[in-house]
Structure formats: structure tokens, C-alpha cells
Design an enzyme around this catalytic site. Structure first.
Site, PDB file in Angstrom:
ATOM      1  CB  SER A  49      38.918 -31.290  -6.221  1.00 48.12           C
ATOM      2  OG  SER A  49      40.137 -30.600  -6.390  1.00 48.12           O
ATOM      3  N   GLY A  50      37.283 -33.744  -6.859  1.00 48.88           N
ATOM      4  CA  GLY A  50      36.142 -34.610  -6.610  1.00 48.88           C
ATOM      5  C   GLY A  50      35.893 -35.634  -7.701  1.00 48.88           C
ATOM      6  CG  HIS A  51      35.418 -34.788 -11.357  1.00 46.25           C
ATOM      7  ND1 HIS A  51      34.114 -35.205 -11.346  1.00 46.25           N
ATOM      8  CD2 HIS A  51      35.384 -33.450 -11.523  1.00 46.25           C
ATOM      9  CE1 HIS A  51      33.320 -34.137 -11.508  1.00 46.25           C
ATOM     10  NE2 HIS A  51      34.063 -33.065 -11.599  1.00 46.25           N
ATOM     11  CG  ASP A  63      37.003 -26.451 -16.102  1.00 46.21           C
ATOM     12  OD1 ASP A  63      37.916 -26.645 -15.280  1.00 46.21           O
ATOM     13  OD2 ASP A  63      35.860 -26.928 -15.974  1.00 46.21           O
ATOM     14  CG  HIS A  83      29.882 -31.767 -13.163  1.00 44.64           C
ATOM     15  ND1 HIS A  83      30.298 -31.856 -14.465  1.00 44.64           N
ATOM     16  CD2 HIS A  83      30.978 -31.488 -12.429  1.00 44.64           C
ATOM     17  CE1 HIS A  83      31.598 -31.625 -14.516  1.00 44.64           C
ATOM     18  NE2 HIS A  83      32.034 -31.406 -13.301  1.00 44.64           N
TER      19      HIS A  83
END
Lengths: 335, 210
Positions: free
Chosen positions: A57-59, A112, A221
Site C-alpha cells: 500500500s502507499g502507492h 512480492d 521506493h
């Protein structure tokens, strides 16, 4: 370094609160499962290959923002910048599986890969067929000889778009996976970072960049890029990035492309259109036709400033997938 | 000799507490060459591991390790969740139905964990990962033969620490630090740092018991 100012509550709850709010924004067409960390469509059409997307998350809007008709059937959502745990992926796979198998589409990152592979093993034990297409469009993250080591960045948008369209077009998991992989292989991206985003829980930026510096090729990132340089005007910066793209994706006069200009979090639309102007000058000079332009925020990294340029070389089949309708929070296209 | 199932449970709770306490330090280590979230993922996973084993009865030593691994697997996510859940789950599988934890069995379990983690992530020794702390620790434990656990784990913890130091001289070949290449030199691998925290916690928990 500036201090990040975020509109959040307890930073430890950002993912739960974000997913709750995002699901509500679906106006009844999305629902949460797996302790809230899975988001699936409530209007799944019957008898289709399922498309499962996911990542940290966060993207936003990627990945969970691309759940809806014409794109993902469900998303597995990790913590901030971290891959989802295998049981979340498995829960989502079970929920969206309609007897024809599940295609996993996600960015090519070590975390991932491991978590989705563990989930694929759980699916296999449960009798659910799984195939995987990893997105690896960032040309600066590994040489062409090691394509499968590259990171997935804004190419996520187009690969998910192709997967959703292919699931509507074909009846078998193998066909959907093959079409999606073909789409993935036609995509190349390059990004530039101007300022770091920060992790909500720590408040720390993901990397240090001087006030007058930019870094070409920096990952979503904050993974280091290929060239750190002084801030420069838009045109020479775009020239530099386009040269690198052309070196990686041979394009000839008359070729058609889809062009994506992606805001990494806090670069303005004004800047993206200034970039677009120069990109088009360069493509026009080479006789390359832009079939479709997508400019906006698709794959972000919190409040990171910077943008990426993505080119997808199109043939009729791939253009056809892009033409199909899609209706998600993060991307909409009329049919 | 060896630890009972109940003592094994206490040992792993001590490990979980140490990892959670190291959250900020681990995040700091990750900021140097990763994206600065390693401590967050580890803390989430090991808090869950503790919850899985706290106040519960287990049939055997293996079940305690497996339960801790499931806690990490279900909550942590990220590369660290996959790797550290594999560590505890595969070690638990290897320890199996034993009712005491002994040095040779733990050494064999950790050797199996090294293989399982290699298979899961495709990393090898020298790639600047947690394996560069775990493998030397497992080897050090094996070299202790039948020695009591407190002494054996002291040797393993020292080997893990040395492994962390060694990662500073390695160029990252996998994970988010890989594109750094030579720029990753001089920084320890955050996963290796976490691994050393785990062995240090086991050593400290058993100190004075052997």
C-alpha cells in the site's frame, strides 16, 4: 529536508483506514475481505478467468485502485511499501475464482515474488490454477539481458489494463496469461525523482536528495537510479530520458505507442503537460504515432515528487485491449 | 538436558520481544540501503508470532516454531514476512514431534531453514541477505555438537554477528538494495541484522542456564 505533513490519524492505522475509505468510494461496487486487506468487486461477471492484482500500500491508486470492470477482479493489499502476506492473496484468489483459474499480476520485487509464490502454492493445494505475470518495465533497474530483474513501475497500469481486457476476451487462463505477458513485454518506463516521499509511520523520507538535485531512474521506493544530477529544465531532462527509452525499445518511423506520464505523488499536472509537450516533439520528429496518452497519477510513492515516462509499443491486438472499457477508482475508459 | 516445550515457548517469546524492541534500529538499518520499512514489517510479524504462542499449550517443540512462523506469515508481508516465516516454519517442520529442544536438532533445523529460504527467494550465500548471518550461525551451532544450548547459542550468536559484519563487504545481489550495486558496500544487510537480533535474544534468554 522538509518535514512531511500528512493528513492522517494514528500512523499505524493508515493502511486500514485508507482501504476502508477507498472501498466506500466504490459506492457499493467494492468490498473488503481477509481482515480488510483484500478488496474485491461486488459485481463479478460469472465464468471468467480471474485477475488478481496486488502489492504494497502507499502507492495509490495502484494496485487496489485498479479493481473494477475491465481491470482487476480483486486486490491483495500489503502494509506500506510491503508485499501482502500470502493468506491475503489466497483469500482474494478464493473469493474471485470462478472456475477458470486466477492470473496474478504484480510488480517484480523480491518480497512480492515470495509472498505471491507462497499464495500460489496455497491455491494449488486448494485446486485453484494460478499463472503469474510480473511487471518489469523500469529500464534503469537492470540491463536488457536481465529483463526479469527489472522493477515494475508505471507499467502496472497498462499490464493490468491488458489483463482485464484479455480476461474479457479469452476463455482460458493460459490465453489470458499469454496476452498479458505480451503486453508486458511491449512496455518500457523511466522515472526521475525530484524529492523523496516519506513512510507514514516513521515520518522519514525514503531517500536523501539535495535541494538542487534530481535522480534519473530512481525507484518508487527510493531505490537508487542511474544518474544523479543538478535540477535542470524540463526539455533537456526529457531528452535524456527519451534517449534511454529509445536505446531499450527500438521504435521505427510509423510505429504506434501508448504514452503514460505518471506523477509519482506530488508533481503537478502543469509539469506533466510541459513534459508531454517535449515528449511529443521528440516522437513526432521520429515519426512515431501516439495512439493514446494517459497523464496523471497511477503509481505513486506517497508525496514523492517526480514523474515517469512509459512507452508501450502497440500492434492491433494490444491497441484493442487498451480500447476496451474500464471503470475503476484509479482509471476509467469509455468503451 | 535441552529445553522443554514450555521453555521453547518462553525462548521464542523472548525472541519476539527482542525483535519488536529493535524496530527503530532495524528501520534505520534499512533506510541506508532499502526503503526504510524493515523494522515495521518485522515488528508486526513478531508481535503476531508472540500472540500465536502466548498462553497456549503445544504438543511438541516443532509446533511452537511452526505457530510462530504462521503468525509472521499471516501478518508481516514483504520480503521479511516471507523469509522469516519460512525460517520458523521450516525449522518447526524439521524439529517435528520432539519434546525437548537440543543443540544437534536445532542445528539441523536451522540448516534446513537455510535451504528452504534459498529455495523461496533464490538468494545464495554472499548475496548480502539474511542468509549471510543465518548460515554461519547454523554452522556454528552444528560445530558445537552435543554442547548445552546456552553455550552453543552463544557461539551461534557470535557467528551471526560476524555474518552481519561480513555483509558490509558484500554487494547486494537481490532485493530492493540490488540496484545499488557498489553503493551497498559499507552497509550491513537489514535482514542479517534482524537475524543477529534473534540469535542474540536466544543467547541472552538462556544465559546462565547452562
Amino acid at each position: 529536508m522538509y518535514a512531511p505533513k500528512k493528513i492522517v490519524n494514528d500512523p499505524r492505522n493508515v493502511v486500514d483506514e485508507l482501504l476502508e475509505g477507498m472501498t466506500l468510494a466504490g459506492d457499493g461496487r467494492l468490498k473488503q475481505i481477509s481482515g480488510g486487506r483484500g478488496i474485491i468487486r461486488t459485481d463479478l461477471p460469472p465464468d471468467r478467468v480471474a485477475v488478481l492484482i496486488g502489492g504494497g500500500s502507499g502507492h495509490e491508486p495502484v494496485f487496489h485502485g485498479f479493481v473494477g470492470p475491465g481491470m482487476g477482479d480483486g486486490a491483495a493489499c500489503g502494509n506500506i511499501f510491503a508485499a501482502p502476506a500470502p493468506n491475503i492473496v489466497f483469500d482474494v484468489a478464493q473469493a474471485i475464482h470462478r472456475g477458470r483459474g486466477v492470473l496474478f499480476v504484480y510488480g517484480n520485487y523480491a518480497g512480492d515474488i515470495m509472498n505471491f509464490d507462497m499464495a500460489a502454492e496455497l491455491c494449488e493445494e486448494d485446486g485453484i490454477a494460478v499463472q503469474t505475470v510480473r511487471v518489469w518495465d523500469d529500464i534503469t533497474s537492470a540491463p536488457p539481458s536481465e529483463m526479469d530483474k527489472r522493477r515494475g513501475i508505471a507499467g502496472d497500469l497498462l499490464v493490468i489494463k491488458v489483463a482485464g481486457a484479455a480476461a474479457r476476451t479469452f476463455g482460458t487462463l493460459e490465453e489470458v496469461a499469454a496476452a498479458t505477458a505480451r503486453g508486458r513485454d511491449a512496455i518500457r518506463s523511466i522515472g526521475v525523482a525530484v524529492r523523496a516521499g516519506s513512510i507514514p509511520e516513521t515520518g522519514h523520507p525514503t531517500f536523501d536528495l539535495g535541494d538542487d538535485e534530481i535522480e534519473i531512474g530512481m525507484g518508487a521506493h527510493g531505490e537508487p537510479g542511474v544518474e544523479r544530477t543538478k535540477l535542470m529544465p524540463a526539455d533537456p531532462l526529457v531528452d535524456n530520458m527519451m534517449e534511454r527509452l529509445f536505446a531499450d525499445l527500438p521504435l521505427a518511423k510509423g510505429d504506434k505507442v501508448c504514452l503514460v506520464l505518471n506523477d509519482l505523488g506530488s508533481t503537478t499536472m502543469m509539469e506533466l503537460y510541459i513534459v508531454n509537450r517535449r515528449v511529443r516533439q521528440i516522437l513526432d520528429a521520429r515519426g512515431i504515432e501516439v495512439y493514446r496518452t494517459e497523464a496523471g497519477r497511477f503509481v505513486a510513492c506517497q508525496e514523492m515528487a517526480g514523474f515517469s515516462i512509459t512507452l508501450m509499443k502497440l500492434d492491433e491486438e494490444l491497441a484493442g485491449y487498451l480500447d476496451q472499457p474500464a471503470d475503476t477508482l484509479g482509471y476509467r475508459r469509455l468503451g | 538436558m535441552g529445553l522443554s516445550v514450555e521453555d521453547t515457548r518462553a525462548l521464542l517469546i523472548a525472541v519476539a520481544d527482542s525483535v519488536v524492541a529493535a524496530k527503530d534500529m532495524l528501520t534505520e538499518a534499512d533506510s541506508a540501503i532499502g526503503d526504510g520499512d524493515h523494522g515495521i514489517g518485522m515488528a508486526v510479524g513478531f508481535e503476531a508470532a508472540k500472540k500465536e504462542i502466548e498462553g497456549k499449550d503445544f504438543a511438541d517443540v516443532g509446533a511452537v516454531w511452526k505457530a510462530a512462523g504462521m503468525g509472521i506469515m499471516k501478518t508481516s508481508g514483504g520480503a521479511c514476512g516471507a523469509v522469516f516465516s519460512t525460517l520458523f516454519r521450516s525449522a518447526g517442520k524439521s524439529l517435528g514431534a520432539a519434546d525437548t529442544l537440543e543443540t544437534p536438532a536445532l542445528a539441523a533445523a536451522l540448516a534446513e531453514a537455510v535451504d528452504a529460504i534459498k529455495a523461496r527467494g533464490g538468494a545464495n550465500l554472499g548475496d548480502k541477505t539474511m542468509l549471510d548471518a543465518l548460515a554461519p550461525a547454523a554452522d556454528a551451532l552444528a560445530a558445537q555438537g552435543d554442547a548445552p544450548l546456552p553455550a552453543a547459542l552463544a557461539a551461534a550468536a557470535a557467528a551471526a554477528e560476524a555474518g552481519v559484519e561480513a555483509t558490509k563487504q558484500m554487494v547486494a545481489k537481490t532485493g530492493k538494495a540490488r540496484p545499488l550495486g557498489e553503493r551497498s558496500l559499507g552497509h550491513a544487510d537489514p535482514g542479517a541484522v534482524s537475524t543477529a537480533v534473534i540469535f542474540r535474544a536466544m543467547r541472552d534468554h538462556l544465559a546462565g542456564q547452562g
